[in-house]
Write an enzyme that holds these catalytic residues in place. Structure first.
Site, PDB file in Angstrom:
ATOM      1  N   ASP A  98       0.862  -1.172   0.000  1.00  0.00           N
ATOM      2  CA  ASP A  98       0.000   0.000   0.000  1.00  0.00           C
ATOM      3  C   ASP A  98       0.904   1.229   0.000  1.00  0.00           C
ATOM      4  O   ASP A  98       1.763   1.361   0.883  1.00  0.00           O
ATOM      5  CB  ASP A  98      -0.874  -0.038   1.271  1.00  0.00           C
ATOM      6  CG  ASP A  98      -2.224   0.594   1.080  1.00  0.00           C
ATOM      7  OD1 ASP A  98      -2.270   1.684   0.505  1.00  0.00           O
ATOM      8  OD2 ASP A  98      -3.231  -0.002   1.517  1.00  0.00           O
ATOM      9  N   ASP A 201      -2.889   4.789  -2.128  1.00  0.00           N
ATOM     10  CA  ASP A 201      -3.860   5.351  -1.186  1.00  0.00           C
ATOM     11  C   ASP A 201      -4.163   6.833  -1.432  1.00  0.00           C
ATOM     12  O   ASP A 201      -3.234   7.632  -1.605  1.00  0.00           O
ATOM     13  CB  ASP A 201      -3.260   5.198   0.228  1.00  0.00           C
ATOM     14  CG  ASP A 201      -4.201   5.644   1.322  1.00  0.00           C
ATOM     15  OD1 ASP A 201      -5.174   4.938   1.585  1.00  0.00           O
ATOM     16  OD2 ASP A 201      -3.938   6.708   1.936  1.00  0.00           O
ATOM     17  N   GLU A 258      -6.567   4.292  -5.501  1.00  0.00           N
ATOM     18  CA  GLU A 258      -7.777   4.578  -4.713  1.00  0.00           C
ATOM     19  C   GLU A 258      -8.186   6.002  -5.080  1.00  0.00           C
ATOM     20  O   GLU A 258      -7.767   6.969  -4.437  1.00  0.00           O
ATOM     21  CB  GLU A 258      -7.510   4.468  -3.210  1.00  0.00           C
ATOM     22  CG  GLU A 258      -8.809   4.517  -2.415  1.00  0.00           C
ATOM     23  CD  GLU A 258      -8.680   5.076  -1.011  1.00  0.00           C
ATOM     24  OE1 GLU A 258      -9.607   4.871  -0.220  1.00  0.00           O
ATOM     25  OE2 GLU A 258      -7.685   5.729  -0.680  1.00  0.00           O
ATOM     26  N   HIS A 331     -11.605  -2.690   3.809  1.00  0.00           N
ATOM     27  CA  HIS A 331     -11.362  -2.366   5.219  1.00  0.00           C
ATOM     28  C   HIS A 331     -11.991  -1.045   5.625  1.00  0.00           C
ATOM     29  O   HIS A 331     -11.876  -0.642   6.772  1.00  0.00           O
ATOM     30  CB  HIS A 331      -9.854  -2.316   5.475  1.00  0.00           C
ATOM     31  CG  HIS A 331      -9.199  -1.159   4.763  1.00  0.00           C
ATOM     32  ND1 HIS A 331      -9.159  -1.065   3.391  1.00  0.00           N
ATOM     33  CD2 HIS A 331      -8.593  -0.038   5.226  1.00  0.00           C
ATOM     34  CE1 HIS A 331      -8.555   0.064   3.045  1.00  0.00           C
ATOM     35  NE2 HIS A 331      -8.197   0.697   4.143  1.00  0.00           N
ATOM     36  N   ASP A 332     -12.602  -0.341   4.677  1.00  0.00           N
ATOM     37  CA  ASP A 332     -13.170   0.968   4.988  1.00  0.00           C
ATOM     38  C   ASP A 332     -14.691   0.971   5.055  1.00  0.00           C
ATOM     39  O   ASP A 332     -15.311   2.032   5.021  1.00  0.00           O
ATOM     40  CB  ASP A 332     -12.731   1.987   3.911  1.00  0.00           C
ATOM     41  CG  ASP A 332     -11.297   2.460   4.120  1.00  0.00           C
ATOM     42  OD1 ASP A 332     -10.833   2.467   5.272  1.00  0.00           O
ATOM     43  OD2 ASP A 332     -10.643   2.823   3.128  1.00  0.00           O
TER      44      ASP A 332
HETATM   45  C1  GLC Z   1      -7.630   5.509   2.616  1.00  0.00           C
HETATM   46  C2  GLC Z   1      -7.600   4.230   3.423  1.00  0.00           C
HETATM   47  C3  GLC Z   1      -8.184   4.498   4.772  1.00  0.00           C
HETATM   48  C4  GLC Z   1      -7.366   5.560   5.458  1.00  0.00           C
HETATM   49  C5  GLC Z   1      -7.270   6.813   4.595  1.00  0.00           C
HETATM   50  C6  GLC Z   1      -6.211   7.738   5.098  1.00  0.00           C
HETATM   51  O1  GLC Z   1      -8.906   5.902   2.297  1.00  0.00           O
HETATM   52  O2  GLC Z   1      -8.262   3.218   2.736  1.00  0.00           O
HETATM   53  O3  GLC Z   1      -8.243   3.345   5.563  1.00  0.00           O
HETATM   54  O4  GLC Z   1      -7.918   5.877   6.693  1.00  0.00           O
HETATM   55  O5  GLC Z   1      -6.918   6.505   3.266  1.00  0.00           O
HETATM   56  O6  GLC Z   1      -4.933   7.261   4.805  1.00  0.00           O
END
Ligand code: GLC
Length: 549
Positions: A98, A201, A258, A331-332
């Site tokens: 990641d 991310d 993402e 996971h979110d």
């Molecule tokens: C992304 C991750 C999330 C995290 C955020 C800040 O959206 O998936 O879990 O809290 O970034 O890094």
């Protein structure tokens, strides 16, 4: 289209803290993942994305990195990661890490130096700006709510730094070429180390539009949703193209952004096979939806709106099949089986239909740990049982907006992302076989019934159904990877159907039989034992998925 290794990827997302603990300290680790590679190979996946395992104070569970070159001790070390990569390779599985470079941790050396001397070299790695002693530089609300600015120094100071997530996650200043070079060098070190690529991310936030001061507020907190000013802002393409040129382009790697791809322009910018910034991007059309918080009165309307969104995205990518990554869990968000249907409809069929409708769309499917055994939400008793800063912050915010503590708690208990973060339920021994120690986050007590070991023995289990889905994708690889996409029965309410070349995927998203006129030859797979099919009529059972040639 030039074929690449990752076109045929079937991905699996690991949230390492909760996957498997190998040393009894209650926290999942790299060796735990290595120990479970046979399980993953048998499942059939060939690509793993591991959420951040770098050194971190864990304020945002690893998404706050204090050293990009070191593995956090609780997960192991670089030797462990090397072994994992080698062992995975032996099984035909590649490993993605990641990449979290919109922000670092406030405990990163760069930030610690920056705070000591905001005018110095490292001060320029972050965004330090002046407001007044009483007001920050502007009134942006961060993604985790509250102001995006944190004051530096005593109460009379007018200096602030920017953090669009928690205050412990200061945003990195991508305008600074020196910072960018540090990022590229680090990315290349990991690619040289042997990782197959990255899930990237929050990368659409790296460019900010600071061209104004305060904006009219949109809530009683006096702030305004900042997302409109740090979401794919003009100029971001220069940073992302440079990143690609300086790093990814030099390797045969896979990158998965993402990013928000909610319109045609963004899809093209991010994922065009030649000019795009990344190889693929998530379609969150099914993930970011919750039947309860959207106040839907029935499952059908909810499913119809998901259908519309998935199909729109499918059609937007045109002929470039691999641009999307399709997911129903991560996971979110809370677990798909709990957020997509009403309690009376919760069963094996609805849970398997949710993946069936998504798994054969154009793009790369990713399974989130525990999804393959139907892991569920674990409702909490009280707000302090949650461990995630965003959940707690959202709670405070809801109270501030006039909700009662009960209302705020009930809302979060239904939708908190922490439901997805309970340890994986491997067997029915203590702590679900996740750890011999005290788990860092309580195991869902339903592990006695829902666990991988039980399901391995049961040919009709969800786990075995997932194996069949994966095997089916592999068997008709050319069609599912490169074939075209065409919606079918689009106007029949409750049916989510599509054709990939000559293969039909028909899903009944309702709890009633639906009769369809259809001419097909050969049944490939269904989540029911029986398929009711005669004389060109198919009766699709409640929440049935049928795959036909
Ligand atoms: C992304 C991750 C999330 C995290 C955020 C800040 O959206 O998936 O879990 O809290 O970034 O890094």
């Amino acid at each position: 289209m030039e074929k690449k290794w990752w076109h045929e990827a079937i991905g699996y997302q690991i949230y390492p803290k909760s996957f498997m603990d190998s040393n009894g300290d209650g926290v999942g680790d790299i060796n735990g993942i290595t120990n479970k590679l046979d399980y993953l190979e048998e499942l059939g996946i060939n690509l793993i994305w591991i959420c951040p395992i770098f050194k971190s104070p864990q304020i945002d569970h690893g998404y706050d990195i204090s050293d990009y070159d070191e593995i956090d001790e609780m997960y192991g070390n670089k030797d462990d990661l090397k072994i994992l990569i080698d062992e995975a390779n032996k099984r035909g599985i590649k490993i993605l890490l990641d990449l979290v470079v919109n922000h670092s941790s406030d405990q990163h050396y760069w930030f610690k130096e920056a705070i000591k001397n905001p005018e110095g070299k490292y001060g320029k790695y972050y965004y330090f700006k002046r407001g007044t002693k009483d007001t920050p530089p502007n009134n942006w609300r961060g993604i985790f709510s509250g102001s995006s600015w944190e004051k530096v120094g005593d109460e009379n100071s007018d200096l602030y730094y920017l953090h669009i997530f928690t205050k412990e996650q200061p945003d990195l200043n991508w305008e600074n070429p020196e910072l960018r070079q540090e990022v590229y060098d680090m990315v290349n070190r990991w690619l040289d180390f042997g990782v197959a690529g990255f899930r990237v991310d929050a990368i659409n936030h790296i460019k900010k539009d600071f061209s104004y001061k305060n904006l009219p507020s949109d809530r009683a907190d006096g702030l305004v949703n900042g997302i409109n000013y740090f979401n794919s802002e003009p100029g971001i393409e220069d940073f992302l193209q440079e990143l690609k040129r300086e790093t990814f382009d030099k390797y045969d790697c896979f990158t998965l952004g993402e990013v928000d791809i909610s319109n045609e322009k963004l899809i093209n910018e991010y994922t065009n096979p030649i000019t795009g910034h990344f190889n693929s991007a998530f379609d969150f059309g099914q993930v970011h939806r919750n039947i309860f918080t959207e106040n839907c009165s029935n499952t059908v309307d909810f499913m119809e709106s998901i259908k519309e969104s998935l199909f729109k995205t499918q059609q937007r990518v045109g002929n470039n099949n691999i641009r999307l990554t399709n997911v129903i869990d991560n996971h979110d968000t809370c677990r798909s089986v709990d957020r997509s249907v009403f309690a009376e409809d919760k069963n094996f069929y609805s849970a398997t239909m949710l993946v069936g409708m998504n798994f054969f769309l154009k793009g790369i499917p990713f399974i989130y740990q525990g999804q393959e055994i139907g892991m569920t939400n674990f409702p909490k008793e009280k707000i302090t049982d949650f461990k995630d800063p965003t959940t707690l912050r959202q709670y405070e915010e809801m109270i501030g907006l006039g909700k009662t503590p009960d209302e705020a708690f009930n809302h979060l208990n239904q939708k908190s992302r922490e439901h997805a973060r309970t340890p994986v339920q491997w067997d029915d021994s203590e702590n679900g076989g996740f750890t011999t120690g005290t788990p860092w986050f309580e195991v869902n007590p339903n592990y006695k019934e829902i666990n991988a070991s039980n399901q391995m023995k049961d040919s009709k289990s969800m786990l075995n159904y997932y194996k069949k889905l994966i095997a089916c994708r592999k068997k008709y690889n050319e069609t599912f990877v490169y074939g075209n996409f065409r919606p079918v029965f689009k106007h029949i309410k409750g049916v989510l159907g599509y054709k990939r070349n000559n293969i039909f995927i028909i899903n009944n998203c309702t709890n009633k039989d639906i009769k369809l006129k259809i001419k097909v030859n050969e049944l490939i797979l269904s989540n029911y034992d029986e398929v009711n099919f005669s004389k060109r009529t198919l009766v699709v059972k409640p929440f049935q998925t049928v795959i036909f040639k």
